[in-house]
Design an enzyme around this catalytic site. Sequence first.
Site, short mmCIF file in Angstrom:
data_model
loop_
_atom_site.label_atom_id
_atom_site.label_comp_id
_atom_site.label_asym_id
_atom_site.label_seq_id
_atom_site.Cartn_x
_atom_site.Cartn_y
_atom_site.Cartn_z
N ASP A 30 -20.59 -35.56 -28.25
CA ASP A 30 -21.99 -35.80 -28.58
C ASP A 30 -22.07 -37.07 -29.46
OD1 ASP A 30 -24.68 -35.13 -29.28
OD2 ASP A 30 -23.94 -34.21 -31.11
N ASP A 32 -25.31 -38.33 -31.77
CA ASP A 32 -26.01 -38.19 -33.06
C ASP A 32 -25.49 -36.99 -33.85
OD1 ASP A 32 -28.42 -40.23 -32.96
OD2 ASP A 32 -28.25 -39.32 -30.98
N ASP A 211 -22.63 -31.42 -32.88
CA ASP A 211 -23.14 -30.82 -34.12
C ASP A 211 -24.36 -29.95 -33.94
OD1 ASP A 211 -24.81 -33.13 -33.51
OD2 ASP A 211 -25.79 -32.63 -35.41
O1 LIG Z 1 -27.20 -35.05 -28.20
P1 LIG Z 1 -27.24 -35.99 -29.35
O2 LIG Z 1 -26.48 -37.27 -29.11
O3 LIG Z 1 -26.85 -35.34 -30.65
O4 LIG Z 1 -28.78 -36.41 -29.47
C1 LIG Z 1 -29.70 -35.48 -30.02
C2 LIG Z 1 -30.95 -36.19 -30.47
O5 LIG Z 1 -30.51 -37.27 -31.29
C3 LIG Z 1 -31.51 -38.13 -31.81
O6 LIG Z 1 -32.19 -37.42 -32.84
C4 LIG Z 1 -31.33 -37.12 -33.93
O7 LIG Z 1 -30.81 -38.33 -34.47
C5 LIG Z 1 -31.83 -39.22 -35.04
C6 LIG Z 1 -31.12 -40.48 -35.47
O8 LIG Z 1 -30.11 -40.21 -36.40
C7 LIG Z 1 -32.52 -38.50 -36.21
O9 LIG Z 1 -33.53 -39.32 -36.75
C8 LIG Z 1 -33.12 -37.17 -35.72
O10 LIG Z 1 -33.63 -36.43 -36.82
C9 LIG Z 1 -32.05 -36.33 -35.01
O11 LIG Z 1 -32.62 -35.16 -34.42
C10 LIG Z 1 -32.44 -38.63 -30.73
O12 LIG Z 1 -33.52 -39.30 -31.32
C11 LIG Z 1 -32.91 -37.53 -29.79
O13 LIG Z 1 -33.56 -38.12 -28.68
C12 LIG Z 1 -31.69 -36.77 -29.29
O14 LIG Z 1 -32.10 -35.72 -28.39
#
Ligand SMILES: O=P(O)(O)OC[C@H]1O[C@H](O[C@H]2O[C@H](CO)[C@@H](O)[C@H](O)[C@H]2O)[C@H](O)[C@@H](O)[C@@H]1O
Length: 269
Positions: A30, A32, A211
Amino acid sequence: MSDVGALGDPALEDALTGLARRRTVLVASDLDGALAEFTRDPADTVPAPGAMLALRGLARLPGTSVAVVSGRDAATLAELTGVRPGDPVALVGSHGAESSVAGVTAQRLDDGQRALLDELTTTVAELIERHRGARLERKRAAVAVHTRGLSDDAEQAALEEAVGLGEGRDDVRVLRGKSVVELSVSHADKGSALLALARVVGAESVFYSGDDVTDEDAFRVLPAADGHVTVKVGDGGTAAEHRVPSVGALVVVVRRLLALRSDLAPGAR
Ligand SMILES: O=P(O)(O)OC[C@H]1O[C@H](O[C@H]2O[C@H](CO)[C@@H](O)[C@H](O)[C@H]2O)[C@H](O)[C@@H](O)[C@@H]1O
């Protein structure tokens, strides 16, 4: 003492060593909250220092396929990771609905799904107006409400209302994440996508780290008993076999896997 030894987790060290000896493996993570620290604005995200370098190192080894698997859509994921067409690192975006590898998950939205996504986006834009500080993210197959940085009460109010927009509908998948609720018109999931990718690249075992809630779909389909290694980053209940406390610690783990596989992969030396 090895990096992982310094983390005090011999069970993880053993699991990585076992994986490193396999003939064919898929190493996937993953983005983020796993390979990248959270930022208030999703556009500001950058992979942690050394993360992509370690993945690229793994991708050069024999019998080793590598992928970043994310809720981001594929185009954004390519931009954030620097992975370009023809790159040995594969990308799986939109929680499994998009993939850079043919035959994995190429789910085209039909006219009905596109219209539904437009309708949801309009409704979410109205929601954002009512919840000061909440932000909208439009993706290829979903629209997300972001609340990072808001007070607990404000977050809860906006996220609950967002959940309510999709709850009880068969045509909308509600995905709860960290300070985000996503309304998706695709029913793809990371677990099915990873299994499909492992099949296509011919990997006998998979390493997967993540995560968030959507990573649990992947952890559940990758049992340690079948030789897979799953790592949860941070707190919270999980189906993963192992856990590390932070993004930085995960980078150490991926680097450790690179070192082990460089030595132990059949045909590596
Ligand atoms: O599957 P992932 O790679 O973990 O993506 C999940 C979501 O990640 C992003 O949101 C998350 O990260 C942002 C940047 O750090 C943060 O601002 C937010 O609070 C988190 O939820 C992304 O914007 C989403 O589209 C993804 O689904």
